[in-house]
Design an enzyme around this catalytic site. Structure first.
Site, PDB file in Angstrom:
ATOM      1  N   GLY A 264      14.489 -16.406 -27.387  1.00  0.00           N
ATOM      2  CA  GLY A 264      15.072 -17.288 -28.387  1.00  0.00           C
ATOM      3  C   GLY A 264      14.153 -18.436 -28.722  1.00  0.00           C
ATOM      4  N   PRO A 265      14.501 -19.233 -29.720  1.00  0.00           N
ATOM      5  CA  PRO A 265      13.661 -20.360 -30.141  1.00  0.00           C
ATOM      6  C   PRO A 265      13.566 -21.426 -29.051  1.00  0.00           C
ATOM      7  CG  PRO A 265      15.358 -19.846 -31.765  1.00  0.00           C
ATOM      8  CD  PRO A 265      15.713 -19.092 -30.532  1.00  0.00           C
ATOM      9  N   PRO A 266      12.580 -22.328 -29.160  1.00  0.00           N
ATOM     10  CA  PRO A 266      12.454 -23.409 -28.162  1.00  0.00           C
ATOM     11  C   PRO A 266      13.676 -24.307 -28.154  1.00  0.00           C
ATOM     12  CG  PRO A 266      10.473 -23.227 -29.525  1.00  0.00           C
ATOM     13  CD  PRO A 266      11.503 -22.361 -30.160  1.00  0.00           C
ATOM     14  N   GLY A 267      13.999 -24.826 -26.977  1.00  0.00           N
ATOM     15  CA  GLY A 267      15.066 -25.813 -26.859  1.00  0.00           C
ATOM     16  C   GLY A 267      16.462 -25.258 -26.766  1.00  0.00           C
ATOM     17  N   THR A 268      16.603 -23.935 -26.586  1.00  0.00           N
ATOM     18  CA  THR A 268      17.947 -23.348 -26.539  1.00  0.00           C
ATOM     19  C   THR A 268      18.460 -23.187 -25.107  1.00  0.00           C
ATOM     20  OG1 THR A 268      16.884 -21.181 -26.753  1.00  0.00           O
ATOM     21  CG2 THR A 268      17.808 -22.142 -28.741  1.00  0.00           C
ATOM     22  N   GLY A 269      17.709 -23.670 -24.109  1.00  0.00           N
ATOM     23  CA  GLY A 269      18.203 -23.676 -22.724  1.00  0.00           C
ATOM     24  C   GLY A 269      17.821 -22.461 -21.914  1.00  0.00           C
ATOM     25  N   LYS A 270      16.752 -21.741 -22.313  1.00  0.00           N
ATOM     26  CA  LYS A 270      16.377 -20.518 -21.580  1.00  0.00           C
ATOM     27  C   LYS A 270      15.899 -20.844 -20.169  1.00  0.00           C
ATOM     28  CE  LYS A 270      13.299 -19.327 -24.595  1.00  0.00           C
ATOM     29  NZ  LYS A 270      13.458 -20.493 -25.494  1.00  0.00           N
ATOM     30  N   THR A 271      15.051 -21.862 -20.052  1.00  0.00           N
ATOM     31  CA  THR A 271      14.505 -22.201 -18.727  1.00  0.00           C
ATOM     32  C   THR A 271      15.575 -22.795 -17.819  1.00  0.00           C
ATOM     33  OG1 THR A 271      12.355 -22.622 -19.758  1.00  0.00           O
ATOM     34  CG2 THR A 271      12.691 -23.485 -17.544  1.00  0.00           C
TER      35      THR A 271
ATOM     36  N   LYS B   3      23.533 -16.989 -40.816  1.00  0.00           N
ATOM     37  CA  LYS B   3      23.694 -17.006 -42.267  1.00  0.00           C
ATOM     38  C   LYS B   3      25.115 -17.429 -42.659  1.00  0.00           C
ATOM     39  CE  LYS B   3      20.191 -13.418 -43.035  1.00  0.00           C
ATOM     40  NZ  LYS B   3      19.936 -12.028 -43.440  1.00  0.00           N
TER      41      LYS B   3
ATOM     42  N   SER C 113      16.348  -8.939 -46.594  1.00  0.00           N
ATOM     43  CA  SER C 113      17.786  -9.225 -46.717  1.00  0.00           C
ATOM     44  C   SER C 113      18.167  -9.883 -48.046  1.00  0.00           C
ATOM     45  CB  SER C 113      18.248 -10.101 -45.554  1.00  0.00           C
ATOM     46  OG  SER C 113      17.606 -11.354 -45.587  1.00  0.00           O
TER      47      SER C 113
END
Length: 778
Positions: A362-369, A728, A685
């Site tokens: 996912g994008p940076p800052g989404t809490g993965k770490t 979207k 799309s």
């Protein structure tokens, strides 16, 4: 005496001579040196001299470049006579040259095809006084001393004898300079000196320094010999001491070996690995203590006994408690939490399960770490994190072989050793940013570690024995999957982090971020209140991201300004930050979102797009202009979107033809523009939106302003599935749109849409462009 009358040994020296530049060599008068002549200009000068009087002016180069320019040649050199020439097979010539007299370049008369110069010869000035005689005698004596000390093995005894018999001071100076190991610049300095006294003084300084260096070398050699004798003596005494200690029953080294042996036995190693460790220990015991390999072996054995071969964290699997911990630490992320709870349930049922290898994308800052730490807490395990960003050396994963100085185990084994247990939660952060160079491919080394069928016998080059990683819970994180090699991606269970909606960000800010920031800034919770409308304004107009890092920074900026006000005014009143106060704290609005169109229009359709920081609403505008039948595309569109526009135009023309709409293809250009031209746009799309806009223009029908759409279109008018539906739909809801047209295959994605959004939007699922146009036109 004029230049034309200057003679040396009855050889007249002409005013103009060919020049040969010498590399790393200086020719002195009254000496003979061999040379290899191979550069074109030098060969030309040699051939010119051989056809005349065999005289050449030799001058040294300031550099070692083959392409010699005028500025690269010293102005002082020596006029030499070619004694003999031997042609070589490669076109070069070996020549013997005798130096005749020093000379200076007065003028360069030609540079092609070879250098020709006018020279002014000069002889060494001899004063024949007491100082000069003393310097000459001292120089000859020092020369003899350094030559006998074998500082210069190339100096023959005949040369020393010749010097003692010679009466010509200039000849002696030339012989000394040529036979000493002088730098080219030092030799050139001596050549340029006009006074014999100055030249002898320079030579004496060099010879005295050389004699001092020789004396220092003798001293060092003597000291080294003394040290070697001392080491041999110590070795002999150590062996005697061992014998004495053995007789007395004192044996410290044996005690240390026994301690290591006991640790090996207690480490819980598999049988074959324990045998390997004992073998290395026995080898250590037979080595003399001064052997450099002793320290390497001890380091290796220390690691072997420290590794958690059988030590593991005792898990208390409580499904409800684990779920509670995950919900405490993170808002949303339902799929991740669900997968962890499933793993725990199976673990509790079976007792042992091969560790899954999850990949959070996912994008940076989404809490993965941070979710990795929460997983470790929920499982009751230790947590280890390893950043792979920028890693290029395979040895960082597999370790270095013990033959190398400073060898270490790989970072996986180091991480498990640091954890102290064989079943930690091991996070491989930024797995998509691994590099590759001549030292190997780290991603290939990870294949074994991340394969549940192989990692029970993971091989590290340093420990040289298999280590069981099957109990390790690996979690990888990545921003994109494109850069992850397919073989590695195949071993990962992908869980996507789609980014947070504005509603989710509002919950995160209220539940997690504000309490964390209050604590960090030493602010009491009751001293400051930020309203929901203010938080929504910060989220929507001052940040644009998929995660919450920038949101945290903006909230921290507000809190800092509030604290400054409290400190300066000594106020104890509660401060309330509302929507209208945000401009005062954060300045003007940074980001705006497009809203729904205000009226129905022809050739204008509202489309939906996906970006790494969430969904976006955009208008597609179409116009017919006089031209040559071209399709004009503007708005920084990518290649996929351009192809989609061409497909849409073909379908729209076909549809218009069925409705008896005639179009002059030769004299009309079709212009498609997507606003916000500074932002790159791509993907299929927007297909149905472009097709609807074109059809609207051909049929001159108005498109309903409250409708937006997303979907890929084919030439036959079929509507195909697309991605990013949740983002979207949230963008459409934010823009105030009431109706969304979606491909029928995307009906399953509506489950992920928040209930509050579903209430406000009508979803229409379409199969073909006929369905789309039916719901789009007035």
């Amino acid at each position: 005496m004029s230049q034309s009358e200057f003679k040396v040994n009855n050889i007249p020296i002409p005013e103009e001579l060919p020049l040969i530049a010498l590399k790393n060599t200086v020719l002195f008068p009254k000496t003979v040196i061999p040379l290899i002549v191979q550069r074109p200009k030098s060969i030309g000068a040699l051939e010119n001299a051989l056809s005349n009087d065999r005289l050449i002016f030799f001058s040294s180069q300031k550099s070692t470049d083959d392409n010699v320019a005028r500025r690269d040649i010293f102005t002082t050199g020596t006029v030499g006579r070619v004694i003999s020439v031997f042609k070589l097979p490669d076109g070069s010539s070996k020549v013997d040259v005798e130096g005749l007299v020093k000379a200076r370049i007065s003028e360069v008369t030609s540079e092609t095809p070879f250098f020709k110069v006018k020279t002014a010869p000069f002889s060494l000035v001899l004063r024949d006084n007491l100082e000069e005689k003393a310097l000459l005698r001292k120089a000859i004596e020092q020369f003899r001393v350094v030559s006998e000390a074998r500082a210069f093995p190339m100096i023959l005894p005949d040369i020393i004898y010749m010097m003692s018999q010679l009466k010509d001071t200039e000849h002696i100076i030339s012989l000394m300079t040529v036979n000493l190991n002088l730098d080219i610049n030092d030799q050139q300095n001596i050549l340029e000196m006009e006074s014999a006294t100055d030249a002898l003084r320079h030579l004496n300084i060099y010879l005295v320094k050389e004699a001092e260096i020789l004396e220092a070398e003798k001293s060092v050699a003597k000291e080294t010999k003394k040290q070697i004798g001392k080491m041999q003596k110590e070795l002999f005494l150590r062996e005697q001491l061992k014998s004495i200690e053995k007789e007395l029953g004192v044996d410290d080294e044996k005690g240390e070996m026994d301690t290591i042996r006991q640790k090996i036995a207690a480490a819980g190693m598999p049988k074959e690995i324990e045998e390997k460790a004992v073998k290395e220990l026995n080898r250590l015991g037979k080595m003399p203590p001064f052997n450099p390999e002793v320290s390497y072996l001890r380091t290796y054995l220390d690691l072997m006994v420290d590794l958690p071969w059988s030590k593991r964290t005792k898990e208390k699997i409580d499904i409800k408690e684990a779920e509670k911990i995950l919900n405490q630490d993170h808002y949303g992320l339902d799929k991740v939490k669900e997968r962890i709870i499933e793993y725990l349930a199976v673990q509790k049922q079976v007792g042992k399960l091969k560790g899954p290898i999850l990949c959070l994308v996912g994008p940076p800052g989404t809490g993965k770490t941070s979710v990795g730490q929460s997983i470790a807490r929920a499982l009751g395990r230790k947590f280890v994190r390893m950043s792979l960003g920028g890693l290029k050396d395979e040895a960082e994963i597999r370790g270095h072989r013990r033959t190398y100085v400073g060898a270490m185990p790989g970072r996986i084994i180091q991480g498990v050793n640091t954890a102290g247990v064989k079943n930690p939660v091991f996070m491989l952060d930024e797995i998509d940013k691994i590099g590759m160079d001549f030292r190997g491919d780290p991603s290939a080394a990870l294949l074994e570690a991340l394969d549940p069928q192989q990692n029970h016998t993971f091989s590290d080059h340093y420990i040289e024995v298999p280590f069981d990683l099957s109990d390790v819970f690996f979690i990888a994180t990545a921003n994109v999957l494109d850069t992850v090699p397919p073989a590695l991606r195949d071993r990962l269970e992908i869980i996507e982090f789609p980014g947070y909606s504005e509603e989710e960000k509002l919950h995160i800010a209220k539940k997690f971020l504000l309490s964390k920031l209050y604590k960090e800034h030493g602010l009491k919770k009751l001293a400051l209140t930020i309203t929901d409308s203010a938080l929504s304004d910060v989220i929507g107009k001052h940040t644009r991201e998929a995660g919450v890092r920038d949101l945290e920074r903006q909230l921290a900026a507000i809190i800092r300004k509030v604290i400054r006000y409290i400190v300066e005014s000594s106020s104890k009143k509660q401060i309330v930050v509302g929507k209208d106060d945000i401009h005062k704290y954060l300045g003007p609005v940074k980001y705006t979102h497009q809203v729904a169109e205000k009226k129905d229009e022809v050739g204008v359709v509202t489309g939906l797009g996906w970006t790494p920081v969430g969904g976006e609403v955009f208008s597609i505008e179409v116009a017919q202009v006089p031209g040559k039948g071209r399709l004009l595309l503007t708005g920084q569109l990518g290649s996929v979107m351009k192809e989609s526009a061409q497909t849409a135009l073909s379908f729209a023309r076909s549809y218009a033809a069925k409705h008896n709409i005639k179009e002059d293809l030769v004299k009309t250009d079709i212009h498609i523009h997507v606003p916000s031209a500074a932002i790159k746009k791509d993907g299929p799309s927007a297909g149905i939106a472009i097709t609807t806009a074109l059809t609207s223009m051909f049929l001159q029908k108005h498109v309903r302003k409250e409708v937006c759409m997303t979907g890929e279109v084919t030439l036959r008018g079929k509507v195909l599935e697309i991605g990013g539906v949740k983002e979207k739909i949230l963008a459409a809801h934010r823009a105030g749109l009431k109706e969304v047209l979606l491909p029928l295959e995307n009906k399953k994605d509506i489950e992920d849409i928040p209930g509050s959004v579903k209430k406000d939007i009508k979803f229409v699922f379409v199969r073909t462009m006929d369905d789309v146009l039916t719901h789009s036109f007035r």
